[in-house]
Motif scaffolding. Structure first.
Motif, PDB file in Angstrom:
ATOM      1  N   SER A 148     -10.322  -5.076  -5.241  1.00  0.00           N
ATOM      2  CA  SER A 148      -9.622  -6.114  -5.463  1.00  0.00           C
ATOM      3  C   SER A 148      -8.194  -6.089  -6.170  1.00  0.00           C
ATOM      4  O   SER A 148      -8.218  -5.177  -6.851  1.00  0.00           O
ATOM      5  N   GLY A 149      -7.435  -6.904  -6.056  1.00  0.00           N
ATOM      6  CA  GLY A 149      -6.123  -6.880  -6.871  1.00  0.00           C
ATOM      7  C   GLY A 149      -6.451  -6.923  -8.267  1.00  0.00           C
ATOM      8  O   GLY A 149      -6.103  -6.436  -9.339  1.00  0.00           O
ATOM      9  N   GLU A 150      -7.509  -7.677  -8.688  1.00  0.00           N
ATOM     10  CA  GLU A 150      -8.187  -7.833 -10.329  1.00  0.00           C
ATOM     11  C   GLU A 150      -8.530  -6.412 -10.610  1.00  0.00           C
ATOM     12  O   GLU A 150      -8.117  -6.092 -11.976  1.00  0.00           O
ATOM     13  N   ALA A 151      -9.132  -5.690  -9.918  1.00  0.00           N
ATOM     14  CA  ALA A 151      -9.750  -4.375 -10.246  1.00  0.00           C
ATOM     15  C   ALA A 151      -8.467  -3.431 -10.532  1.00  0.00           C
ATOM     16  O   ALA A 151      -8.526  -2.609 -11.479  1.00  0.00           O
TER      17      ALA A 151
ATOM     18  N   ASN B 104      -9.746  -5.931  -0.243  1.00  0.00           N
ATOM     19  CA  ASN B 104      -9.338  -4.737  -0.785  1.00  0.00           C
ATOM     20  C   ASN B 104      -7.803  -4.940  -1.001  1.00  0.00           C
ATOM     21  O   ASN B 104      -7.141  -5.482  -0.417  1.00  0.00           O
ATOM     22  N   TYR B 105      -7.365  -4.220  -2.037  1.00  0.00           N
ATOM     23  CA  TYR B 105      -6.066  -4.087  -2.465  1.00  0.00           C
ATOM     24  C   TYR B 105      -5.586  -2.512  -2.416  1.00  0.00           C
ATOM     25  O   TYR B 105      -6.338  -1.605  -2.824  1.00  0.00           O
ATOM     26  N   ILE B 106      -4.497  -2.472  -2.107  1.00  0.00           N
ATOM     27  CA  ILE B 106      -3.993  -0.867  -1.858  1.00  0.00           C
ATOM     28  C   ILE B 106      -2.759  -0.753  -2.780  1.00  0.00           C
ATOM     29  O   ILE B 106      -1.746  -1.704  -2.595  1.00  0.00           O
ATOM     30  N   THR B 107      -2.463   0.454  -3.382  1.00  0.00           N
ATOM     31  CA  THR B 107      -1.204   0.765  -3.859  1.00  0.00           C
ATOM     32  C   THR B 107      -0.774   1.990  -3.240  1.00  0.00           C
ATOM     33  O   THR B 107      -1.341   2.739  -2.795  1.00  0.00           O
ATOM     34  N   ILE B 108       0.643   2.208  -2.948  1.00  0.00           N
ATOM     35  CA  ILE B 108       1.212   3.443  -2.404  1.00  0.00           C
ATOM     36  C   ILE B 108       2.375   3.587  -3.421  1.00  0.00           C
ATOM     37  O   ILE B 108       3.318   2.925  -3.588  1.00  0.00           O
ATOM     38  N   GLY B 109       2.521   5.064  -3.468  1.00  0.00           N
ATOM     39  CA  GLY B 109       3.773   5.536  -4.187  1.00  0.00           C
ATOM     40  C   GLY B 109       4.281   6.641  -3.605  1.00  0.00           C
ATOM     41  O   GLY B 109       3.285   7.686  -2.958  1.00  0.00           O
ATOM     42  N   ILE B 110       5.647   6.726  -3.307  1.00  0.00           N
ATOM     43  CA  ILE B 110       6.026   7.761  -2.539  1.00  0.00           C
ATOM     44  C   ILE B 110       7.094   8.585  -3.673  1.00  0.00           C
ATOM     45  O   ILE B 110       7.981   7.800  -4.136  1.00  0.00           O
ATOM     46  N   HIS B 111       6.839   9.981  -3.988  1.00  0.00           N
ATOM     47  CA  HIS B 111       7.529  10.685  -4.990  1.00  0.00           C
ATOM     48  C   HIS B 111       8.342  11.587  -4.170  1.00  0.00           C
ATOM     49  O   HIS B 111       8.100  12.394  -3.201  1.00  0.00           O
ATOM     50  N   TYR B 112       9.580  11.928  -4.843  1.00  0.00           N
ATOM     51  CA  TYR B 112      10.469  12.920  -4.101  1.00  0.00           C
ATOM     52  C   TYR B 112      10.847  13.827  -4.809  1.00  0.00           C
ATOM     53  O   TYR B 112      11.753  13.815  -5.771  1.00  0.00           O
ATOM     54  N   PRO B 113       9.896  14.933  -5.011  1.00  0.00           N
ATOM     55  CA  PRO B 113      10.122  16.032  -5.918  1.00  0.00           C
ATOM     56  C   PRO B 113      11.289  16.914  -5.927  1.00  0.00           C
ATOM     57  O   PRO B 113      11.703  17.353  -4.898  1.00  0.00           O
ATOM     58  N   ARG B 114      11.940  17.155  -7.181  1.00  0.00           N
ATOM     59  CA  ARG B 114      12.742  18.407  -7.041  1.00  0.00           C
ATOM     60  C   ARG B 114      11.887  19.641  -6.901  1.00  0.00           C
ATOM     61  O   ARG B 114      10.730  19.772  -7.428  1.00  0.00           O
TER      62      ARG B 114
END
Length: 96
Positions: free
Chosen positions: A58-61, A2-12
């Motif tokens: 997967s990373g390909e997906a 499996n492939y995971i992405t994580i994003g952390i946003h710092y909203p005003r």
């Protein structure tokens, strides 16, 4: 694997809802992408941030889906909505 992405946003503060609504809008087409296992967002009020994740077969997906999703993301004014640039983690390798 499996492939995971994580994003952390710092909203005003005044744009927190804008970011959440944008995430909801992008999550809909993401759920139609082949290979997506799960996606979501978590609000961390204590640290004033929004944490996004997507789990792929997967990373390909994930790469194939990014061809659809990245142009949608690029249209959003995150630089206006955030007090600092987001942290985006892709290609993470699981060690444990």
């Amino acid at each position: 694997m499996n492939y995971i992405t994580i994003g952390i946003h710092y909203p005003r503060q005044e744009h927190k809802d804008d970011i959440i609504n944008a995430i909801k809008k992008i999550a809909q087409p993401a759920r139609n992408c082949k290979g997506l296992i799960d996606t979501g967002a978590l609000v961390d009020d204590k640290n004033d941030r929004i944490i996004l994740f997507s789990l792929w077969e997967s990373g390909e997906a994930a790469l194939e889906a990014s061809k659809i999703l990245r142009p949608m993301i690029a249209e959003l004014p995150f630089s206006e909505w955030e007090r600092q640039p987001s942290d985006n983690m892709v290609g993470l390798q699981r060690v444990i």
